[in-house]
Design a protein around this motif. Structure first.
Motif, mmCIF file in Angstrom:
data_model
loop_
_atom_site.group_PDB
_atom_site.id
_atom_site.type_symbol
_atom_site.label_atom_id
_atom_site.label_comp_id
_atom_site.label_asym_id
_atom_site.label_seq_id
_atom_site.Cartn_x
_atom_site.Cartn_y
_atom_site.Cartn_z
ATOM 1 N N PHE A 167 -11.860 7.922 -1.842
ATOM 2 C CA PHE A 167 -11.248 8.797 -2.830
ATOM 3 C C PHE A 167 -10.079 8.098 -3.513
ATOM 4 O O PHE A 167 -9.383 7.282 -2.907
ATOM 5 N N ASP A 168 -9.885 8.421 -4.781
ATOM 6 C CA ASP A 168 -8.651 8.089 -5.494
ATOM 7 C C ASP A 168 -7.845 9.371 -5.630
ATOM 8 O O ASP A 168 -8.381 10.405 -6.066
ATOM 9 N N VAL A 169 -6.581 9.310 -5.263
ATOM 10 C CA VAL A 169 -5.678 10.455 -5.404
ATOM 11 C C VAL A 169 -4.398 9.958 -6.058
ATOM 12 O O VAL A 169 -3.858 8.915 -5.667
ATOM 13 N N HIS A 191 -1.033 -0.980 4.308
ATOM 14 C CA HIS A 191 0.192 -1.523 3.721
ATOM 15 C C HIS A 191 0.360 -0.895 2.342
ATOM 16 O O HIS A 191 -0.137 -1.405 1.335
ATOM 17 N N TRP A 192 1.064 0.237 2.316
ATOM 18 C CA TRP A 192 1.230 0.984 1.065
ATOM 19 C C TRP A 192 2.495 0.488 0.374
ATOM 20 O O TRP A 192 3.614 0.793 0.793
ATOM 21 N N ALA A 193 2.310 -0.325 -0.657
ATOM 22 C CA ALA A 193 3.428 -0.901 -1.406
ATOM 23 C C ALA A 193 3.060 -0.879 -2.884
ATOM 24 O O ALA A 193 2.615 -1.885 -3.449
ATOM 25 N N LEU A 200 -3.796 1.308 -0.876
ATOM 26 C CA LEU A 200 -4.858 1.772 0.012
ATOM 27 C C LEU A 200 -4.288 2.297 1.321
ATOM 28 O O LEU A 200 -3.506 1.625 1.995
ATOM 29 N N LEU A 201 -4.707 3.507 1.699
ATOM 30 C CA LEU A 201 -4.392 4.100 2.990
ATOM 31 C C LEU A 201 -5.691 4.477 3.680
ATOM 32 O O LEU A 201 -6.692 4.782 3.024
ATOM 33 N N ASP A 210 -7.241 5.550 -2.093
ATOM 34 C CA ASP A 210 -6.262 4.847 -2.923
ATOM 35 C C ASP A 210 -5.265 5.894 -3.405
ATOM 36 O O ASP A 210 -5.624 6.792 -4.184
ATOM 37 N N TYR A 211 -4.025 5.788 -2.916
ATOM 38 C CA TYR A 211 -3.015 6.820 -3.162
ATOM 39 C C TYR A 211 -2.017 6.275 -4.176
ATOM 40 O O TYR A 211 -1.165 5.441 -3.854
ATOM 41 N N VAL A 212 -2.138 6.735 -5.405
ATOM 42 C CA VAL A 212 -1.459 6.117 -6.542
ATOM 43 C C VAL A 212 -0.290 6.987 -7.004
ATOM 44 O O VAL A 212 -0.498 8.132 -7.434
#
Length: 425
Positions: A167-169, A191-193, A200-201, A210-212
């Motif tokens: 999912f993309d969120v 590694h959420w940077a 990516l989480l 993918d938490y944007v």
């Protein structure tokens, strides 16, 4: 006389324009030729709700588009609609005909995400934190505004390899970091940077998102209410349905005058205004955003970025073209005309887009593993057979001899069903 409870099939029998769906309720689509023509129906609904016959009915959820209006009468907490809800639906249909709006009960549908897991107690709060959803007594997660897909969890044996679905969120940057911190407490990894392009989480079982974080519009205070989670989006809380309609009417006029189609969604909590994915890149967006914000501020409304969210499903495929065609048929979508993307989209922009990404054909083990994530599509009961047939004609196959789940050409699964019980025989 107080309203009496009625069953879903009784509702449909008495209100022929309406269909019972899953989490959205009972709904219909009324085709229009402009935002303003659709907004005229909203104004009439304000008057209808003052009638004694519909006293006690649910406040409708309304999705206003340039091509029509989708109206939902939500599922009550009691899980049963009443004769007051039915009277409201019948009155809305009558008014729509007076306004020359054409009903099409085949249009409403719900997309849901199913996640197989042997540890729902860990996965559920991870996804709840990232999505900002509500946990229900039925152990699924629901968008408080009922705009985005329900998420539910199914007991299953773990499957260790990467899924072919993720999912993309996207949510506003000012709330993303806090939500990620909560998700990490429930097994979140990665590694959420975002500053380095790392978004990516994964949950505790490896399901990916993918938490944007979404920034605001870099155009001064005149558009400060807006955020850009894959599209231009703003939410204004309102006091009641009438105030929501007041705002929606003026936003509809702005959209028609400027010529930029908008998604204008009315909920009990307020009004969501959304360009849809990538449409903020249109040269007309700046003027639209400024005028919408000024309209809302003139009414004393204050934007709430915590309500904003964009989601889409991403499917990895070795041969994208046939997989894309399968899902286009399943969802009743169209191919994005832009040659550099693989998106498919709802032509009425009532549901979220889906994209496809290239997969390594040599990754045999991952290709053969059954996904932990699959999708459910709920359509009106009189559309189920045709939609299943369309899926099979587009390369799908039943995964069992007795029918039910359908797999696309590369094994990604979908259940196409209805959400209404059959009447007694």
């Amino acid at each position: 006389m107080p309203p009496e409870p009625i069953r879903g099939w009784e509702f449909q029998d008495a209100a022929k324009d309406w269909r019972v769906l899953s989490t959205s309720g009972v709904g219909s689509w009324f085709a229009a030729t402009s935002h303003r023509d659709g907004a005229a129906l909203l104004r009439r609904i304000v008057g209808l709700r003052a009638d004694d016959q519909v006293a006690g009915s649910m406040q409708p959820n309304v999705d206003l588009r340039g091509s029509g209006v989708q109206v939902w009468i939500p599922v009550p907490d009691t899980r049963r609609w009443t004769t007051a809800d039915l009277a409201l639906a019948q009155a809305i249909s009558a008014v729509a005909r007076e306004l020359a709006l054409t009903p099409d009960p085949s249009v409403p549908q719900n997309l849901e995400w199913g996640i197989d897991t042997d540890d729902k107690t860990t996965l559920l709060p991870f996804w709840q934190a990232l999505l900002g959803y509500e946990d229900t007594e039925y152990d699924d997660l629901l968008d408080p505004l009922r705009r985005d897909p329900r998420v539910w969890f199914y007991p299953a044996t773990p499957r260790p390899l990467r899924d072919r679905i993720h999912f993309d969120v996207s949510v506003p940057a000012e709330i993303a970091e806090q939500r990620v911190a909560v998700a990490r407490r429930f097994g979140g990894n990665g590694h959420w940077a975002p500053a380095d392009g790392e978004v990516l989480l994964t949950d505790a079982e490896g399901n990916e998102v993918d938490y944007v974080p979404a920034d605001g519009v870099d155009d001064g205070l005149e558009t400060a209410d807006w955020r850009l989670p894959f599209g231009g989006m703003v939410f204004y809380p309102t006091r009641n349905f009438e105030q929501s309609v007041d705002l929606a009417e003026e936003v509809a006029a702005v959209a028609d005058e400027i010529g930029l189609p908008l998604m204008i969604d009315l909920r009990p909590a307020g009004v969501m205004i959304d360009t849809g994915k990538d449409q903020w890149e249109d040269a007309r967006f700046g003027e639209t955003a400024r005028r919408v914000q000024q309209t809302a501020q003139d009414k004393g409304l204050t934007a709430d970025p915590n309500r904003l969210r964009f989601v889409q499903v991403c499917i990895d495929a070795v041969d994208i073209a046939p997989v894309r065609e399968f899902w286009r048929a399943v969802l009743g979508y169209r191919n994005d005309p832009r040659g550099f993307v693989t998106d498919i989209y709802d032509p009425r922009r009532l549901n979220r887009p889906m994209i496809f990404q290239q997969m390594d054909p040599n990754d045999t083990a991952r290709r053969e593993q059954r996904n932990r994530i699959h999708l459910d599509v709920y359509v009106p009961d009189d559309q189920v057979a045709a939609r299943r047939q369309a899926a099979l004609a587009a390369g799908g196959r039943y995964t069992r001899d007795d029918g039910g789940t359908i797999a696309d050409p590369e094994g990604n699964e979908v259940d196409i069903g209805k959400a209404i019980a059959d009447p007694p025989t």
